[in-house]
Design an enzyme around this catalytic site. Sequence first.
Site, PDB file in Angstrom:
ATOM      1  N   LYS A  52       0.852  -1.144   0.114  1.00 44.51           N
ATOM      2  CA  LYS A  52      -0.099   0.100  -0.094  1.00 44.51           C
ATOM      3  C   LYS A  52       0.994   1.121   0.053  1.00 44.51           C
ATOM      4  O   LYS A  52       0.546   2.078  -1.033  1.00 44.51           O
ATOM      5  CB  LYS A  52      -0.982  -0.080   1.229  1.00 44.51           C
ATOM      6  CG  LYS A  52      -1.880  -1.066   1.256  1.00 44.51           C
ATOM      7  CD  LYS A  52      -2.775  -1.080   2.379  1.00 44.51           C
ATOM      8  CE  LYS A  52      -3.631  -2.376   2.097  1.00 44.51           C
ATOM      9  NZ  LYS A  52      -4.602  -2.737   3.493  1.00 44.51           N
ATOM     10  N   GLN A  96      -4.485  -1.470   9.836  1.00 42.51           N
ATOM     11  CA  GLN A  96      -4.238  -2.852   9.208  1.00 42.51           C
ATOM     12  C   GLN A  96      -4.792  -3.879  10.038  1.00 42.51           C
ATOM     13  O   GLN A  96      -4.288  -3.935  11.309  1.00 42.51           O
ATOM     14  CB  GLN A  96      -2.893  -3.129   8.831  1.00 42.51           C
ATOM     15  CG  GLN A  96      -2.624  -4.667   7.990  1.00 42.51           C
ATOM     16  CD  GLN A  96      -3.057  -4.535   6.748  1.00 42.51           C
ATOM     17  OE1 GLN A  96      -3.025  -3.200   5.987  1.00 42.51           O
ATOM     18  NE2 GLN A  96      -3.837  -5.436   6.375  1.00 42.51           N
ATOM     19  N   ASP A 119     -10.976   3.329   4.333  1.00 39.09           N
ATOM     20  CA  ASP A 119     -11.222   1.900   4.279  1.00 39.09           C
ATOM     21  C   ASP A 119     -12.818   1.447   4.385  1.00 39.09           C
ATOM     22  O   ASP A 119     -13.298   0.331   3.853  1.00 39.09           O
ATOM     23  CB  ASP A 119     -10.673   1.015   5.435  1.00 39.09           C
ATOM     24  CG  ASP A 119      -9.375   0.271   5.101  1.00 39.09           C
ATOM     25  OD1 ASP A 119      -9.231   0.021   4.004  1.00 39.09           O
ATOM     26  OD2 ASP A 119      -8.663   0.074   6.184  1.00 39.09           O
TER      27      ASP A 119
END
Length: 294
Positions: A52, A96, A119
Amino acid sequence: MTVLDGKKVSNDIKAEIAAEVEKMKANGEKVPHLAAVLVGNDGASLTYVGSKVRSCKRVGFESTLIQMPNTTSELELLKKIEELNENDDIDGFIVQLPLPKQIDTQKVLMAVHPDKDVDGFHPTNFGKMALDMSTFIPATPFGILELIERYGVETQGKHTVVIGRSHIVGRPMSILMGRKGFPGNSTVTLTHSRTKNITQIISQADIVISALGKPKFLKAEMVKDDAVIIDVGITRVPDETKEKGYYITGDVDYENVKKKASYITPVPGGVGPMTIAMLLKNTLLARERHRSRS
Ligand code: NAP
């Protein structure tokens, strides 16, 4: 049979985003800034976060990686999230998953400010998605929609069977495929480990979206001719003959299922690369919204 090439499409999207960033720079505007929080040293999580951050660099975004030890307390992580919420330089950030056992994941996801939740996991954003409002759509389902759209796969009036009901893939996917519009207008069946007669249900599907994480679960004899097959699964199978000690596989018995499918995503190279591209797209969106608020 057409392969839905997520690697190619994700590269196209990254090139489009990079062009947007160039325009921002030329206009003397601030470029998007994504932060990623990684708690602990889980191998797969390190790989995901690493790619990412690399992708951010590739499109010209600023990125910040915050690594915290496995022993981090819930309070310490919540403080870090508060700092990121208040940091005006950061447009969006992700935490994460999975998190270490001592930390309540739900509490952490609730602490991320919805405007920075690229997200799309915060209940405010999830609710907006369910109500067809403009929001951050979780990156994996967003990537699947984009693949469907760019390849012009027909979804209207089709029976879509989603396998798996996780909050990050299966559940949002089932909502999105049933929405009015394209991609959408599907009749959706959401299946899970307690579903009875799952084989029979899958055999009636025009579109199968498989997100359960069981290698080669979906066999050729389970799907009907010309079905569209989207394989979300990513499983590391131990294999000492490989340099890394494992290989990656999806939920679909690809070699056999592809002979019956009209469209199919490979693993790797299908949904996986799309997920990162759509995280970047959400970050660009976060920057644009941030600018219009300030
Ligand atoms: P998850 O939280 O692991 O949940 C799995 C889901 O599958 C659950 O809803 C479970 O049912 C269901 N399930 C398990 N066994 C089943 C069976 N035999 N028949 C029907 N349903 C069954 O799911 P996830 O986080 O969405 O991950 C799923 C897979 O996608 C994993 O391989 C993951 O690595 C991969 N993934 C890939 C990406 C990407 O970018 N490509 C992104 C995210 C996840 P219950 O609810 O009843 O337990």
